[in-house]
Motif scaffolding. Sequence first.
Motif, PDB file in Angstrom:
ATOM      1  N   SER A 154      -2.900 -11.444  -0.166  1.00  0.00           N
ATOM      2  CA  SER A 154      -1.516 -10.974  -0.186  1.00  0.00           C
ATOM      3  C   SER A 154      -0.632 -12.020   0.470  1.00  0.00           C
ATOM      4  O   SER A 154      -1.045 -12.681   1.422  1.00  0.00           O
ATOM      5  N   ALA A 155       0.572 -12.179  -0.050  1.00  0.00           N
ATOM      6  CA  ALA A 155       1.506 -13.152   0.519  1.00  0.00           C
ATOM      7  C   ALA A 155       2.899 -12.856  -0.021  1.00  0.00           C
ATOM      8  O   ALA A 155       3.071 -12.043  -0.939  1.00  0.00           O
ATOM      9  N   GLU A 156       3.892 -13.518   0.553  1.00  0.00           N
ATOM     10  CA  GLU A 156       5.255 -13.395   0.049  1.00  0.00           C
ATOM     11  C   GLU A 156       5.513 -14.429  -1.041  1.00  0.00           C
ATOM     12  O   GLU A 156       5.121 -15.586  -0.903  1.00  0.00           O
ATOM     13  N   VAL A 157       6.140 -13.988  -2.121  1.00  0.00           N
ATOM     14  CA  VAL A 157       6.603 -14.876  -3.179  1.00  0.00           C
ATOM     15  C   VAL A 157       8.070 -14.555  -3.414  1.00  0.00           C
ATOM     16  O   VAL A 157       8.420 -13.415  -3.736  1.00  0.00           O
ATOM     17  N   ALA A 158       8.927 -15.537  -3.197  1.00  0.00           N
ATOM     18  CA  ALA A 158      10.374 -15.358  -3.348  1.00  0.00           C
ATOM     19  C   ALA A 158      10.872 -14.153  -2.560  1.00  0.00           C
ATOM     20  O   ALA A 158      11.712 -13.371  -3.022  1.00  0.00           O
ATOM     21  N   GLY A 159      10.321 -13.969  -1.367  1.00  0.00           N
ATOM     22  CA  GLY A 159      10.775 -12.903  -0.498  1.00  0.00           C
ATOM     23  C   GLY A 159      10.138 -11.554  -0.732  1.00  0.00           C
ATOM     24  O   GLY A 159      10.425 -10.598   0.002  1.00  0.00           O
ATOM     25  N   LEU A 160       9.247 -11.436  -1.727  1.00  0.00           N
ATOM     26  CA  LEU A 160       8.574 -10.172  -2.006  1.00  0.00           C
ATOM     27  C   LEU A 160       7.136 -10.226  -1.508  1.00  0.00           C
ATOM     28  O   LEU A 160       6.404 -11.184  -1.799  1.00  0.00           O
ATOM     29  N   ALA A 161       6.709  -9.213  -0.744  1.00  0.00           N
ATOM     30  CA  ALA A 161       5.306  -9.096  -0.347  1.00  0.00           C
ATOM     31  C   ALA A 161       4.513  -8.599  -1.556  1.00  0.00           C
ATOM     32  O   ALA A 161       4.811  -7.532  -2.106  1.00  0.00           O
ATOM     33  N   LEU A 162       3.519  -9.375  -1.983  1.00  0.00           N
ATOM     34  CA  LEU A 162       2.800  -9.075  -3.222  1.00  0.00           C
ATOM     35  C   LEU A 162       1.300  -9.283  -3.050  1.00  0.00           C
ATOM     36  O   LEU A 162       0.859 -10.081  -2.226  1.00  0.00           O
ATOM     37  N   ASP A 163       0.528  -8.566  -3.866  1.00  0.00           N
ATOM     38  CA  ASP A 163      -0.895  -8.839  -4.006  1.00  0.00           C
ATOM     39  C   ASP A 163      -1.066  -9.987  -4.982  1.00  0.00           C
ATOM     40  O   ASP A 163      -0.544  -9.948  -6.105  1.00  0.00           O
ATOM     41  N   LEU A 164      -1.816 -10.996  -4.573  1.00  0.00           N
ATOM     42  CA  LEU A 164      -2.065 -12.148  -5.443  1.00  0.00           C
ATOM     43  C   LEU A 164      -3.437 -12.073  -6.092  1.00  0.00           C
ATOM     44  O   LEU A 164      -3.713 -12.795  -7.046  1.00  0.00           O
ATOM     45  N   GLY A 165      -4.311 -11.239  -5.547  1.00  0.00           N
ATOM     46  CA  GLY A 165      -5.641 -11.036  -6.104  1.00  0.00           C
ATOM     47  C   GLY A 165      -5.814  -9.574  -6.460  1.00  0.00           C
ATOM     48  O   GLY A 165      -5.004  -8.993  -7.169  1.00  0.00           O
ATOM     49  N   ALA A 166      -6.890  -8.958  -5.947  1.00  0.00           N
ATOM     50  CA  ALA A 166      -7.119  -7.536  -6.207  1.00  0.00           C
ATOM     51  C   ALA A 166      -5.915  -6.728  -5.738  1.00  0.00           C
ATOM     52  O   ALA A 166      -5.410  -6.918  -4.636  1.00  0.00           O
ATOM     53  N   GLU A 167      -5.449  -5.806  -6.589  1.00  0.00           N
ATOM     54  CA  GLU A 167      -4.232  -5.056  -6.271  1.00  0.00           C
ATOM     55  C   GLU A 167      -4.467  -3.560  -6.128  1.00  0.00           C
ATOM     56  O   GLU A 167      -3.535  -2.815  -5.814  1.00  0.00           O
ATOM     57  N   SER A 168      -5.705  -3.110  -6.355  1.00  0.00           N
ATOM     58  CA  SER A 168      -5.953  -1.669  -6.311  1.00  0.00           C
ATOM     59  C   SER A 168      -7.438  -1.422  -6.081  1.00  0.00           C
ATOM     60  O   SER A 168      -8.254  -2.348  -6.062  1.00  0.00           O
ATOM     61  N   PHE A 169      -7.786  -0.147  -5.924  1.00  0.00           N
ATOM     62  CA  PHE A 169      -9.186   0.241  -5.793  1.00  0.00           C
ATOM     63  C   PHE A 169      -9.416   1.523  -6.587  1.00  0.00           C
ATOM     64  O   PHE A 169      -8.514   2.352  -6.742  1.00  0.00           O
ATOM     65  N   ALA A 170     -10.626   1.663  -7.124  1.00  0.00           N
ATOM     66  CA  ALA A 170     -10.986   2.879  -7.843  1.00  0.00           C
ATOM     67  C   ALA A 170     -11.271   3.986  -6.840  1.00  0.00           C
ATOM     68  O   ALA A 170     -11.891   3.754  -5.799  1.00  0.00           O
TER      69      ALA A 170
END
Length: 495
Positions: free
Chosen positions: A63-79
């Motif tokens: 997870s990291a900020e991109v253009a000021g938005l905190a975002l998931d860059l890899g896995a974004e969810s879990f079952a």
Amino acid sequence: MSGSVPGDAPFDLAELHERAVGRHIVVVGAGIGGLVAALEVAKLGIRVTVLDAAERPGGAIRSAEVAGLALDLGAESFATRGGHVERILGELELSGEVVDPGTGAGGAWISGLPGVGAAPIPTGGVLGIPGNPFADDVRRVIGWRGAWRAYLDRIRPVLTIGHTRSLGDLVAGRMGRRVLDRLVAPVTTGVYSSSPAHIDPDLAAPGLNAAITRAGSLQGAVLALAAERRSAPGGAVRGIRGGMGRLVDALVAAIEGRGGEVRTAAPTIGLERTDDGSWRVLLAGDDVDPIDADGVIVATEEGAARGLLAEHADALDADPPAPGPVVTVVTLVVACPALDAKPRGTGVLTVPGSHRAKALTHSTAKWGWVAEQADPGVHALRVSFGSADEGPATDGMSDAEAAGLALDEASAMLGVSLSRERLRGHRVERFAQSQPAATIGQAEATRAARAAVRGVPRVGVVGAWLSGTGLAQVVPDAVSEADRVRREVLFDPEH
């Protein structure tokens, strides 16, 4: 005060506690499997050290900020199946931060359809296999010709009841190439990074072959399985407000709060068995001292794990049977009010060969917590490249070039022009994935690897290459393996 372990001599509980705090287990690898295993070890008061070659823990969770938005860059969810991940989140006091995805404009779409362009993914299927080929949303994708070919499944005899190992062979033989190429292949490529030809239906859709036996057709089997899934809980995915990286941070804090240590930028280059039966963990660097341990849990990706364990585990090859897929995810933040309408719902899967990208996630359509951060008309997109059959089209490109390609692919998949001027920021992440658990032959290879490692005293191994990808599989496997190793460390009569 004393107690007993079934089949063991009585023991003193105070002495047992002293024994625990005097033991040390090293975990090699700080992905989720390694961190969960380390926390389980630390819960008993055993000292734990986690080592990872990367600059930060988390593995495929980034997870990291991109253009000021905190975002998931890899896995974004879990079952949610099994409740394993949510139990860990509860322990870490993150239950209140768990969120459900939105439905966007009716879910995800398929792009690259001959003569159609793009269409919503039909509902009610299993792995993209339809239960009713004449349903409007199915026929829109495969056409009348494809629908009639699929219908023949109902009147053809079932010649390979319960024995088909290849999902691709099963679908093509029963329902034809249009169902395979336009419905099933986009799903398996997007979800497993693999062609249907290499997917075992018994593993990807447990019970499918048996249902064919009962129903007499593939369509009948899909309808039966879909009905079972609708009535059973656990098929959904969820996320964490602020990103899955919060799980990594919480695990590290919990380990350190129990006296453990998480060391990054610390590559492990070997394991040595000492004369007293303990272990010595060798680290890269001439001036870096080895670490002595009573037990070791290897939690790296498959190639590194086999490399560390092969000389100690009989019948464990140093090289993986087959390399896993390599995937690149390009995260884009764009200013484009036309995306407010969510023209492709929460995302897009592509027909293999129709695009250079395999999938796209419209993050601001899928996750409310992402949309809440963004200014009006600003959107976050994730474009994925690469599969088991083909390396990422971004390989050899600079990050700027990869972002440009991702913009072009996103424009084609979303049906909206995304010029370079609309780009607010980007991030490129590359992942070496494990072979999907549903790959033909993977279950046998996994069983053999586990058996070989379990013959090595006080050594365990965890990770997606053994458990299958996804936190719902990695987490319970890591808990179980950590328990096995810590028991050996505490109760090994020769230790």
